[in-house]
Motif scaffolding. Sequence first.
Motif, PDB file in Angstrom:
ATOM      1  N   GLN A 252       0.750  -1.109  -0.101  1.00 24.00           N
ATOM      2  CA  GLN A 252      -0.057   0.014   0.042  1.00 24.00           C
ATOM      3  C   GLN A 252       0.733   1.215  -0.014  1.00 24.00           C
ATOM      4  N   ALA A 253       2.003   1.167   0.043  1.00 24.39           N
ATOM      5  CA  ALA A 253       3.103   2.220   0.055  1.00 24.39           C
ATOM      6  C   ALA A 253       2.666   3.549  -0.897  1.00 24.39           C
ATOM      7  N   ASP A 254       2.405   3.121  -2.168  1.00 21.41           N
ATOM      8  CA  ASP A 254       2.007   4.187  -3.081  1.00 21.41           C
ATOM      9  C   ASP A 254       0.601   4.557  -3.189  1.00 21.41           C
TER      10      ASP A 254
ATOM     11  N   PRO B 117      -2.664   6.885  -2.067  1.00 20.52           N
ATOM     12  CA  PRO B 117      -2.900   8.041  -1.580  1.00 20.52           C
ATOM     13  C   PRO B 117      -2.804   8.024  -0.044  1.00 20.52           C
ATOM     14  N   PRO B 118      -2.208   8.932   0.481  1.00 25.48           N
ATOM     15  CA  PRO B 118      -1.964   8.937   1.963  1.00 25.48           C
ATOM     16  C   PRO B 118      -3.251   8.463   2.707  1.00 25.48           C
ATOM     17  N   GLU B 119      -4.139   9.131   2.374  1.00 25.02           N
ATOM     18  CA  GLU B 119      -5.624   9.115   3.011  1.00 25.02           C
ATOM     19  C   GLU B 119      -6.055   7.454   2.873  1.00 25.02           C
ATOM     20  N   GLN B 120      -5.590   6.846   1.823  1.00 26.52           N
ATOM     21  CA  GLN B 120      -5.907   5.212   1.769  1.00 26.52           C
ATOM     22  C   GLN B 120      -4.994   4.338   2.313  1.00 26.52           C
ATOM     23  N   ARG B 121      -3.836   4.829   2.526  1.00 23.96           N
ATOM     24  CA  ARG B 121      -2.617   4.108   2.980  1.00 23.96           C
ATOM     25  C   ARG B 121      -2.771   3.794   4.319  1.00 23.96           C
ATOM     26  N   PRO B 122      -2.344   2.417   4.965  1.00 24.84           N
ATOM     27  CA  PRO B 122      -2.913   1.821   6.371  1.00 24.84           C
ATOM     28  C   PRO B 122      -2.040   2.859   7.402  1.00 24.84           C
ATOM     29  N   LEU B 123      -2.790   3.171   8.271  1.00 26.11           N
ATOM     30  CA  LEU B 123      -2.020   4.042   9.234  1.00 26.11           C
ATOM     31  C   LEU B 123      -1.803   3.174  10.347  1.00 26.11           C
ATOM     32  N   PHE B 124      -0.384   3.152  10.540  1.00 26.36           N
ATOM     33  CA  PHE B 124       0.310   2.283  11.368  1.00 26.36           C
ATOM     34  C   PHE B 124       0.425   2.833  12.848  1.00 26.36           C
ATOM     35  N   VAL B 125      -0.196   2.029  13.723  1.00 19.19           N
ATOM     36  CA  VAL B 125      -0.452   2.801  15.225  1.00 19.19           C
ATOM     37  C   VAL B 125       0.292   1.898  16.127  1.00 19.19           C
TER      38      VAL B 125
END
Length: 136
Positions: free
Chosen positions: A16-18, A20-28
């Motif tokens: 998912q690295a490429d 869009p930022p709002e669709q990339r997993p948020l790693f918490v």
Amino acid sequence: MKHLQPREAWAWLQAQADAPPEQRPLFVDVRMEIESLYVGRPPGVVNIPWYEYPDLTPDPQGFARKVLEEAGSHTRPILLICRSGKRTLDAGAALEAAGFTDVAHVVHGFEGELDEHFHRSTRNGWRFEGLPWEQM
């Protein structure tokens, strides 16, 4: 909630690295800040503690609010990691209760389960798998 082994989680993040930022997993990282900084953490992870010292008491609604602030929407994929994969179960349940629709966690967390000598990172977990990590 999805349960991802460390290598599966890393592969998902890389795939998912490429996006869009709002669709990339948020790693918490849900560990306390001191744990994340001094024990080590995966690169790119955002620290939002499930609980913090000295209270050590979770605030599920507060946690979900902070994740939403960082994520921007309830539909953004969320990947959670902690020390051994236990805190993320409660944190993930709180996120789902707050309306998050795509929550996953790293099984065995960053350090993994204890071995017979009460050591971590010797059986399983992010670090045991040799995945990228950094430390202060």
